[in-house]
Write a protein that holds these residues in place. Structure first.
Motif, PDB file in Angstrom:
ATOM      1  N   SER A  59       0.754  -3.800   0.077  1.00 58.07           N
ATOM      2  CA  SER A  59      -0.512  -3.773  -0.682  1.00 58.07           C
ATOM      3  C   SER A  59       0.677  -2.077  -2.123  1.00 58.07           C
ATOM      4  O   SER A  59      -0.414  -1.959  -2.948  1.00 58.07           O
ATOM      5  CB  SER A  59      -1.724  -3.077  -0.409  1.00 58.07           C
ATOM      6  OG  SER A  59      -1.545  -4.357   0.624  1.00 58.07           O
ATOM      7  N   LYS A  60       0.884  -1.118  -1.130  1.00 56.39           N
ATOM      8  CA  LYS A  60       1.901  -0.178  -2.509  1.00 56.39           C
ATOM      9  C   LYS A  60       2.802  -0.496  -2.942  1.00 56.39           C
ATOM     10  O   LYS A  60       2.636  -0.094  -4.086  1.00 56.39           O
ATOM     11  CB  LYS A  60       1.891   1.374  -1.699  1.00 56.39           C
ATOM     12  CG  LYS A  60       2.213   1.943  -1.915  1.00 56.39           C
ATOM     13  CD  LYS A  60       2.219   3.446  -0.932  1.00 56.39           C
ATOM     14  CE  LYS A  60       2.997   4.789  -1.653  1.00 56.39           C
ATOM     15  NZ  LYS A  60       3.447   5.479  -0.400  1.00 56.39           N
ATOM     16  N   LEU A  61       3.440  -1.191  -2.109  1.00 61.89           N
ATOM     17  CA  LEU A  61       4.588  -1.755  -2.856  1.00 61.89           C
ATOM     18  C   LEU A  61       3.957  -2.919  -4.258  1.00 61.89           C
ATOM     19  O   LEU A  61       4.648  -2.695  -5.250  1.00 61.89           O
ATOM     20  CB  LEU A  61       5.603  -2.504  -2.438  1.00 61.89           C
ATOM     21  CG  LEU A  61       6.000  -1.710  -1.664  1.00 61.89           C
ATOM     22  CD1 LEU A  61       7.056  -2.449  -0.594  1.00 61.89           C
ATOM     23  CD2 LEU A  61       7.253  -1.006  -1.609  1.00 61.89           C
ATOM     24  N   ALA A  62       3.082  -3.714  -3.836  1.00 58.78           N
ATOM     25  CA  ALA A  62       2.312  -4.920  -5.650  1.00 58.78           C
ATOM     26  C   ALA A  62       2.457  -3.299  -6.713  1.00 58.78           C
ATOM     27  O   ALA A  62       2.324  -3.768  -7.327  1.00 58.78           O
ATOM     28  CB  ALA A  62       1.267  -5.182  -4.983  1.00 58.78           C
ATOM     29  N   TYR A  69       6.709 -10.101  -5.322  1.00 58.07           N
ATOM     30  CA  TYR A  69       7.504  -9.244  -5.857  1.00 58.07           C
ATOM     31  C   TYR A  69       8.173  -9.807  -4.491  1.00 58.07           C
ATOM     32  O   TYR A  69       8.060 -10.504  -3.805  1.00 58.07           O
ATOM     33  CB  TYR A  69       7.587  -8.097  -5.513  1.00 58.07           C
ATOM     34  CG  TYR A  69       6.520  -7.002  -4.418  1.00 58.07           C
ATOM     35  CD1 TYR A  69       7.333  -6.858  -3.118  1.00 58.07           C
ATOM     36  CD2 TYR A  69       5.338  -7.195  -4.228  1.00 58.07           C
ATOM     37  CE1 TYR A  69       6.042  -6.183  -2.222  1.00 58.07           C
ATOM     38  CE2 TYR A  69       4.570  -6.580  -3.463  1.00 58.07           C
ATOM     39  CZ  TYR A  69       5.102  -6.377  -2.279  1.00 58.07           C
ATOM     40  OH  TYR A  69       4.747  -5.666  -1.185  1.00 58.07           O
ATOM     41  N   THR A  70       9.389  -9.660  -4.190  1.00 60.69           N
ATOM     42  CA  THR A  70      10.445  -9.741  -3.008  1.00 60.69           C
ATOM     43  C   THR A  70      10.923  -8.720  -2.258  1.00 60.69           C
ATOM     44  O   THR A  70      11.197  -7.892  -2.786  1.00 60.69           O
ATOM     45  CB  THR A  70      11.729 -10.337  -3.318  1.00 60.69           C
ATOM     46  OG1 THR A  70      11.232 -11.646  -4.718  1.00 60.69           O
ATOM     47  CG2 THR A  70      12.251 -10.907  -2.387  1.00 60.69           C
ATOM     48  N   LEU A  71      11.158  -8.790  -0.720  1.00 59.85           N
ATOM     49  CA  LEU A  71      10.995  -7.798   0.044  1.00 59.85           C
ATOM     50  C   LEU A  71      12.412  -7.896   1.121  1.00 59.85           C
ATOM     51  O   LEU A  71      12.156  -9.490   1.020  1.00 59.85           O
ATOM     52  CB  LEU A  71      10.204  -7.157   0.365  1.00 59.85           C
ATOM     53  CG  LEU A  71       9.865  -6.575   1.355  1.00 59.85           C
ATOM     54  CD1 LEU A  71       9.895  -4.634   0.030  1.00 59.85           C
ATOM     55  CD2 LEU A  71       8.595  -5.710   2.535  1.00 59.85           C
ATOM     56  N   VAL A  79       9.161 -13.753  -0.419  1.00 64.35           N
ATOM     57  CA  VAL A  79       7.799 -13.611  -1.363  1.00 64.35           C
ATOM     58  C   VAL A  79       7.329 -12.541  -0.792  1.00 64.35           C
ATOM     59  O   VAL A  79       6.421 -12.989  -0.305  1.00 64.35           O
ATOM     60  CB  VAL A  79       8.173 -14.430  -2.436  1.00 64.35           C
ATOM     61  CG1 VAL A  79       6.830 -14.331  -3.444  1.00 64.35           C
ATOM     62  CG2 VAL A  79       9.620 -14.901  -2.625  1.00 64.35           C
ATOM     63  N   VAL A  80       6.201 -12.136  -1.427  1.00 60.02           N
ATOM     64  CA  VAL A  80       5.257 -11.783  -1.390  1.00 60.02           C
ATOM     65  C   VAL A  80       3.591 -11.946  -1.864  1.00 60.02           C
ATOM     66  O   VAL A  80       4.176 -11.858  -3.474  1.00 60.02           O
ATOM     67  CB  VAL A  80       5.010 -10.035  -0.607  1.00 60.02           C
ATOM     68  CG1 VAL A  80       2.976  -9.521  -0.550  1.00 60.02           C
ATOM     69  CG2 VAL A  80       6.231  -9.578   0.963  1.00 60.02           C
ATOM     70  N   LEU A  81       3.103 -12.647  -1.766  1.00 56.48           N
ATOM     71  CA  LEU A  81       1.777 -12.989  -2.863  1.00 56.48           C
ATOM     72  C   LEU A  81       0.709 -12.303  -2.498  1.00 56.48           C
ATOM     73  O   LEU A  81       0.264 -11.718  -1.672  1.00 56.48           O
ATOM     74  CB  LEU A  81       1.791 -14.222  -2.492  1.00 56.48           C
ATOM     75  CG  LEU A  81       2.446 -14.845  -2.532  1.00 56.48           C
ATOM     76  CD1 LEU A  81       1.621 -16.211  -2.385  1.00 56.48           C
ATOM     77  CD2 LEU A  81       3.460 -15.327  -3.960  1.00 56.48           C
TER      78      LEU A  81
END
Length: 435
Positions: A59-62, A69-71, A79-81
């Motif tokens: 959530s912090k990276l979002a 975004y891609t991790l 891919v994080v939604l």
């Protein structure tokens, strides 16, 4: 020695270059992945995650990279939604593209792509249809299933009465109840909680689906069939594990929250006494008349976010999503915690508050943001059974017992012992005082 040092340096540089090249090729071949933090060679973005609370890290990276975004976990992209809109768009609006199951190494070696939860493609479709048909044939969605759960609730109360209001750890007993419901559905029988066969079943769930031999004996000579022993045993194991552990963990966490907030327990019991009384067994038809109790059950599931990251998905083909193209096979994490803890939908989401599911008139309030069972075609197969079990077990326990903490409520620790793939409540003991 100098030559050895130069050799070591050259090796490190070579590995680093190869790792960077591998990452670059994955980023540049077959699609245009969403932006994200720059990965390090070999380990990817692992250093940017708090392994004790991965969902919070995601959530912090979002906040920095946006809802998509891609991790990199190692050299492999994921891919994080983040948030309801992104998860809904992927799992509902483009559900067929995000239908594949992503990798989960801790389980992959054991499941080997078999079973219902971790299979892919046509195998998954076939096993899902088979499982739905089997569960419906054995009572899923029918009144006979409710009667099975009510019977188990009565047996659970009898077992709990044996504690004689003395301190005990509820983990084992609360796991037995939903497991017995699955046994009742599939084997048409339940077990005493101290039965040796039942205890073995609890320990060896993945080896006990042989009772469906008649199903795959039509298929044993078909080398292309997915109805083989390994696949159906894994499928049965999935049904037992998912149908036992998730429900029992939610109940265990729920009782802990009521110990922490005794005023909530008192309001639930007041509503149960007023609507049902203390002698009539709760039934699903009572649910509409118990808005506060229903709100508490929903808030428990929202608050604990049992599976914060859901199970990983993957795209079945090169997929256009928003402004990006996600290459076939890329893993996708739908972050359910970002929906269940959404600040706009649930003000003060870190606070346990049944009012999140009540309107100004005290009526139960539905919301699309209630997604503990995930969304789309790969959402929880047993959602209706889980909802029924949670309601009937929860109301029956609170109808018959008052929960008593061994320490002051303010001193109770309700922080999960693990915040990664699954949230588990800290161990605790309580007393159940007959009402």
């Amino acid at each position: 020695m100098e030559l050895l040092g130069l050799t070591t340096l050259a090796l490190v540089v070579s590995v680093t270059c190869l790792s960077l090249l591998s990452v670059w090729m994955k980023m540049s071949t077959g699609g245009r992945l969403p932006p994200g933090p720059t990965p390090l060679p070999i380990i990817g973005n692992i250093l940017q995650l708090n392994l004790k609370n991965i969902p919070a890290s995601l959530s912090k990276l979002a906040q920095e990279y946006g809802p998509v975004y891609t991790l990199y976990f190692g050299s492999w992209p994921t891919v994080v939604l983040h948030g309801y809109d992104a998860v809904k768009e992927a799992l509902l609006n483009q559900g067929d593209e995000f239908l594949e199951r992503g990798p989960l190494p801790v389980i992959a070696d054991n499941q080997k792509g078999c079973g219902l939860i971790f299979s892919k493609g046509e195998r998954w479709k076939l096993l899902r249809r088979f499982s739905l048909m089997t569960l419906r044939n054995f009572g899923m969605g029918k009144r006979s299933l409710e009667e099975r759960v009510q019977e188990e609730a009565r047996c659970l109360v009898e077992e709990l009465q044996k504690t004689e209001a003395q301190p005990f750890d509820p983990t084992f007993i609360l796991a037995c109840a939903p497991c017995n419901v699955i046994c009742s559905i599939l084997f048409n029988d339940r077990f005493q909680y101290n039965d040796k066969t039942f205890l073995n079943l609890m320990d060896l769930l993945n080896k006990n689906f042989h009772q469906l031999n008649s199903i795959w004996c039509q298929e044993k000579h078909n080398l292309k069939s997915d109805f083989d022993l390994e696949n159906l045993a894994s499928c049965g194991s999935n049904l037992f594990t998912a149908g036992t552990e998730t429900t029992s963990t939610t109940l265990r966490f729920g009782l802990l929250l009521l110990l922490k907030y005794p005023e909530v327990q008192a309001k639930v019991q007041e509503e149960l006494d007023r609507v049902i009384g203390r002698h009539q067994a709760p039934s699903m038809k009572d649910k509409m008349r118990l808005p506060y109790t229903d709100a508490v059950l929903h808030e428990i599931q929202r608050y604990i976010t049992l599976l914060p990251s859901s199970l990983p998905h993957a795209v079945v083909r090169d997929t256009k999503f928003r402004h990006y193209v996600i290459p076939k096979g890329t893993a996708v994490f739908p972050l359910l915690s970002s929906i269940l803890l959404d600040q706009k939908e649930f003000p003060n989401p870190e606070k346990f508050d049944p009012g999140h599911f009540l309107d100004k008139n005290g009526c139960f309030k539905k919301t699309d943001y209630f997604v503990p069972f995930s969304l789309g075609k790969r959402s929880c197969l047993g959602e209706s059974l889980a909802r029924m079990e949670l309601f009937l077990f929860f109301t029956t326990i609170l109808q018959k017992f008052s929960l008593k903490s061994l320490v002051e409520p303010r001193d109770l620790d309700i922080k999960p012992v693990a915040t990664g793939f699954i949230n588990l409540p800290p161990p605790y003991k309580l007393c159940l005082v007959p009402r």
